[in-house]
Motif scaffolding. Sequence first.
Motif, PDB file in Angstrom:
ATOM      1  N   ARG A 276     -23.576  88.651 -23.456  1.00  0.00           N
ATOM      2  CA  ARG A 276     -24.243  89.717 -22.854  1.00  0.00           C
ATOM      3  C   ARG A 276     -25.616  88.858 -22.138  1.00  0.00           C
ATOM      4  NH1 ARG A 276     -23.127  94.481 -21.432  1.00  0.00           N
ATOM      5  NH2 ARG A 276     -21.574  95.323 -23.094  1.00  0.00           N
ATOM      6  N   TYR A 277     -25.520  87.533 -22.101  1.00  0.00           N
ATOM      7  CA  TYR A 277     -26.696  87.012 -21.601  1.00  0.00           C
ATOM      8  C   TYR A 277     -25.945  86.372 -20.282  1.00  0.00           C
ATOM      9  CZ  TYR A 277     -28.388  87.899 -26.078  1.00  0.00           C
ATOM     10  OH  TYR A 277     -28.701  88.594 -27.057  1.00  0.00           O
ATOM     11  N   VAL A 278     -25.180  86.821 -19.732  1.00  0.00           N
ATOM     12  CA  VAL A 278     -24.428  86.191 -18.411  1.00  0.00           C
ATOM     13  C   VAL A 278     -24.677  87.125 -17.169  1.00  0.00           C
ATOM     14  CG1 VAL A 278     -22.494  85.042 -17.413  1.00  0.00           C
ATOM     15  CG2 VAL A 278     -22.895  84.582 -19.738  1.00  0.00           C
ATOM     16  N   GLU A 279     -24.834  86.705 -16.190  1.00  0.00           N
ATOM     17  CA  GLU A 279     -24.860  87.326 -14.841  1.00  0.00           C
ATOM     18  C   GLU A 279     -24.671  86.126 -13.633  1.00  0.00           C
ATOM     19  OE1 GLU A 279     -27.935  88.558 -12.547  1.00  0.00           O
ATOM     20  OE2 GLU A 279     -29.485  87.142 -13.466  1.00  0.00           O
ATOM     21  N   PRO A 280     -24.875  86.786 -12.713  1.00  0.00           N
ATOM     22  CA  PRO A 280     -24.585  85.513 -11.242  1.00  0.00           C
ATOM     23  C   PRO A 280     -25.541  84.570 -11.242  1.00  0.00           C
ATOM     24  CG  PRO A 280     -23.881  87.729 -10.415  1.00  0.00           C
ATOM     25  CD  PRO A 280     -24.422  88.036 -11.820  1.00  0.00           C
ATOM     26  N   THR A 281     -26.957  84.893 -11.780  1.00  0.00           N
ATOM     27  CA  THR A 281     -27.959  84.002 -11.703  1.00  0.00           C
ATOM     28  C   THR A 281     -27.990  83.087 -12.843  1.00  0.00           C
ATOM     29  OG1 THR A 281     -29.686  85.436 -12.283  1.00  0.00           O
ATOM     30  CG2 THR A 281     -29.275  85.094  -9.857  1.00  0.00           C
ATOM     31  N   THR A 282     -27.007  83.423 -14.031  1.00  0.00           N
ATOM     32  CA  THR A 282     -27.234  82.537 -15.156  1.00  0.00           C
ATOM     33  C   THR A 282     -25.733  81.910 -15.276  1.00  0.00           C
ATOM     34  OG1 THR A 282     -26.738  84.449 -16.515  1.00  0.00           O
ATOM     35  CG2 THR A 282     -28.967  83.622 -16.173  1.00  0.00           C
TER      36      THR A 282
ATOM     37  N   TYR B 178     -10.789  96.291 -17.238  1.00  0.00           N
ATOM     38  CA  TYR B 178     -11.810  95.353 -17.474  1.00  0.00           C
ATOM     39  C   TYR B 178     -12.519  95.561 -19.229  1.00  0.00           C
ATOM     40  CZ  TYR B 178     -11.782  93.505 -13.063  1.00  0.00           C
ATOM     41  OH  TYR B 178     -11.045  93.056 -11.681  1.00  0.00           O
ATOM     42  N   THR B 179     -12.599  96.717 -19.401  1.00  0.00           N
ATOM     43  CA  THR B 179     -12.807  97.263 -20.947  1.00  0.00           C
ATOM     44  C   THR B 179     -11.832  96.353 -21.875  1.00  0.00           C
ATOM     45  OG1 THR B 179     -13.870  98.929 -20.303  1.00  0.00           O
ATOM     46  CG2 THR B 179     -13.332  98.878 -22.578  1.00  0.00           C
ATOM     47  N   VAL B 180     -10.467  96.510 -21.413  1.00  0.00           N
ATOM     48  CA  VAL B 180      -9.599  95.890 -22.445  1.00  0.00           C
ATOM     49  C   VAL B 180      -9.674  94.186 -22.261  1.00  0.00           C
ATOM     50  CG1 VAL B 180      -6.992  95.693 -22.652  1.00  0.00           C
ATOM     51  CG2 VAL B 180      -8.041  97.830 -22.145  1.00  0.00           C
ATOM     52  N   ALA B 181     -10.037  93.657 -20.924  1.00  0.00           N
ATOM     53  CA  ALA B 181     -10.045  92.398 -20.969  1.00  0.00           C
ATOM     54  C   ALA B 181     -11.317  91.741 -21.665  1.00  0.00           C
ATOM     55  CB  ALA B 181     -10.202  91.830 -19.549  1.00  0.00           C
TER      56      ALA B 181
ATOM     57  N   MET C  21     -18.515  91.358 -19.189  1.00  0.00           N
ATOM     58  CA  MET C  21     -17.374  91.784 -20.024  1.00  0.00           C
ATOM     59  C   MET C  21     -16.266  90.697 -20.117  1.00  0.00           C
ATOM     60  SD  MET C  21     -17.596  94.778 -20.889  1.00  0.00           S
ATOM     61  CE  MET C  21     -16.186  95.463 -21.322  1.00  0.00           C
ATOM     62  N   LEU C  22     -16.046  89.740 -18.866  1.00  0.00           N
ATOM     63  CA  LEU C  22     -15.295  88.872 -18.615  1.00  0.00           C
ATOM     64  C   LEU C  22     -15.517  87.656 -19.534  1.00  0.00           C
ATOM     65  CD1 LEU C  22     -14.287  89.072 -15.029  1.00  0.00           C
ATOM     66  CD2 LEU C  22     -12.998  90.084 -16.850  1.00  0.00           C
ATOM     67  N   VAL C  23     -16.722  87.204 -19.528  1.00  0.00           N
ATOM     68  CA  VAL C  23     -17.045  86.019 -20.333  1.00  0.00           C
ATOM     69  C   VAL C  23     -17.411  86.513 -21.724  1.00  0.00           C
ATOM     70  CG1 VAL C  23     -18.925  84.378 -20.473  1.00  0.00           C
ATOM     71  CG2 VAL C  23     -17.988  85.290 -18.274  1.00  0.00           C
ATOM     72  N   ARG C  24     -17.555  87.916 -22.106  1.00  0.00           N
ATOM     73  CA  ARG C  24     -17.844  88.406 -23.444  1.00  0.00           C
ATOM     74  C   ARG C  24     -19.185  87.675 -23.886  1.00  0.00           C
ATOM     75  NH1 ARG C  24     -12.476  87.377 -26.928  1.00  0.00           N
ATOM     76  NH2 ARG C  24     -13.383  88.889 -28.228  1.00  0.00           N
TER      77      ARG C  24
ATOM     78  N   ILE D 138     -25.701  79.564 -25.762  1.00  0.00           N
ATOM     79  CA  ILE D 138     -25.187  78.317 -25.232  1.00  0.00           C
ATOM     80  C   ILE D 138     -24.571  78.910 -24.045  1.00  0.00           C
ATOM     81  CG2 ILE D 138     -23.546  76.393 -25.454  1.00  0.00           C
ATOM     82  CD1 ILE D 138     -25.858  76.167 -27.268  1.00  0.00           C
ATOM     83  N   VAL D 139     -24.151  79.783 -23.881  1.00  0.00           N
ATOM     84  CA  VAL D 139     -23.409  80.071 -22.546  1.00  0.00           C
ATOM     85  C   VAL D 139     -24.270  80.377 -21.272  1.00  0.00           C
ATOM     86  CG1 VAL D 139     -21.732  82.002 -21.566  1.00  0.00           C
ATOM     87  CG2 VAL D 139     -21.448  81.395 -23.817  1.00  0.00           C
ATOM     88  N   PRO D 140     -25.199  81.012 -21.513  1.00  0.00           N
ATOM     89  CA  PRO D 140     -25.998  81.082 -20.221  1.00  0.00           C
ATOM     90  C   PRO D 140     -26.879  79.844 -20.197  1.00  0.00           C
ATOM     91  CG  PRO D 140     -27.202  82.449 -21.933  1.00  0.00           C
ATOM     92  CD  PRO D 140     -25.754  82.098 -22.435  1.00  0.00           C
ATOM     93  N   LEU D 141     -27.214  79.042 -21.326  1.00  0.00           N
ATOM     94  CA  LEU D 141     -27.865  77.781 -21.096  1.00  0.00           C
ATOM     95  C   LEU D 141     -26.926  76.695 -20.273  1.00  0.00           C
ATOM     96  CD1 LEU D 141     -30.265  75.887 -21.818  1.00  0.00           C
ATOM     97  CD2 LEU D 141     -28.948  75.530 -23.960  1.00  0.00           C
ATOM     98  N   ILE D 142     -25.506  77.037 -20.572  1.00  0.00           N
ATOM     99  CA  ILE D 142     -24.652  75.944 -19.606  1.00  0.00           C
ATOM    100  C   ILE D 142     -24.743  76.375 -18.117  1.00  0.00           C
ATOM    101  CG2 ILE D 142     -22.293  75.373 -19.258  1.00  0.00           C
ATOM    102  CD1 ILE D 142     -21.562  75.755 -22.312  1.00  0.00           C
TER     103      ILE D 142
END
Length: 329
Positions: A85-91, A211-214, A80-83, A146-150
Motif C-alpha cells: 500500500r505504500y508504493v506508487e510511481p514516485t516511490t 488485477y484484483t486476482v493478481a 495491487m501488483l506489488v501487493r 522496506i518496499v517504498p524505501l527501496i
Amino acid sequence: MRARAAITGWAGLAVLLLLLLLLCAASIGLGAGSFSFAALAGGPDAERAWRLLLVSRVPRTLALLLAGMALAVAGLIMQMLVRNRYVEPTTAGTIESATLGILVVTLLAPDTPVIGKMLTATGFALAGTLLFLALLRRVPLRTPFIVPLIGLILGGVIHAVTTFVAYRYDLLQSLHAWTTGDFSGVLRGRYELLWIGFGLAAAAYFAADRYTVAGMGREFAANLGLNHAHLTLAGLLIVSAISAVVVVTAGGIPFLGLIVPNAVSLMLGDNMRRAIPWVAVLGGVFVLVCDIIGRLVIHPYEVPLGTVVGVVGSLLFLCLLRSRGARRG
C-alpha cells in the motif's frame, strides 16, 4: 451499516462527482486574467472571454482532471501488483526513470515530436519499474515499509544521474520543469496527450477483476488460469505510459497515487472494479483542490501544483499511516 453503504455506494459517488463539477467551475473562473461567466452571454468582452475560456481555462482544467484521474489509477494498479500500500510511481523510481528518458531523447534527438518523447519516456519508465521489481526479489522484505524505501533509494540514484547529465549539458532548467508539476503553461494543443493516460486508466477498469486476482499472489492467479507475468507486464506498461504522459505534459506530481488509493481502500477494501471510479474521481478532486490552493496563496501569482501536492500529500500520508496503524492495533 446502511449509512456506510450509502456513503460508499453510488449515492456517495454522485455527491463526489457534484463536488468535482463545482471545483471545475471554480478552476475555470480563477486566474490572473479577468474572466466572467456572464461575459460569455454577450457584450463587448464576449469574444475575449470565449477565447480565454477555450484556449486557456478549459484546457488547464481538463489537464488537471485527466492527470489526477490517471495518476491515481496508476497508483492503485501498482499497489495491487506489488501487493504493498505504500508504493506508487514516485516511490518506485518510475517517474524518475521517465524523466531520464526525456533527458536522453532531448540530448540525442532534440527535434523528436512530443509523441516520440512520450514513447521513449514510457520505455525508460517501464525499465526502471522492472528494475525496482527485480530488486524486491533479492531483498528480504521484513516490513512493508522496506518496499517504498527501496523505490525511493532507486529513484534517488536515477535522479542523481539525471541531474549530473543535465548539469553537464546545461539542461537543469528543463529538468526542473520535468520534475515539478506545473500546469500554469498548459494551453489548447499542449495537453491532449493526457487523453492517452485517461484511456489507459479506462482500460484498467475493464481488466479490474484480473488485477484484483493478481493482487492476491502468483499462485492464486495461476490456480484461476491467469498468467500472472503477462498481467504484471501489462499493468506496469499502463503505469509507465501514464507516468510518461504526465511528465511530458506538466511534470511529476508526488504522493497522488499513494494518498488517493489508500483513502479509497480504507472505505471500500481491495475490490479494484469497485474502487477505480472512486479513485479516479477523488484523484481529480484532490488535484483541483491543490491547484486552487496554489493559485490563491499568492494571487495573482501561483505556487506550482507539485509543490502544493507534496506538502498536502505528505500531511495526509502521515494521517493515513496513523489510521492504518490504529486499525492494526
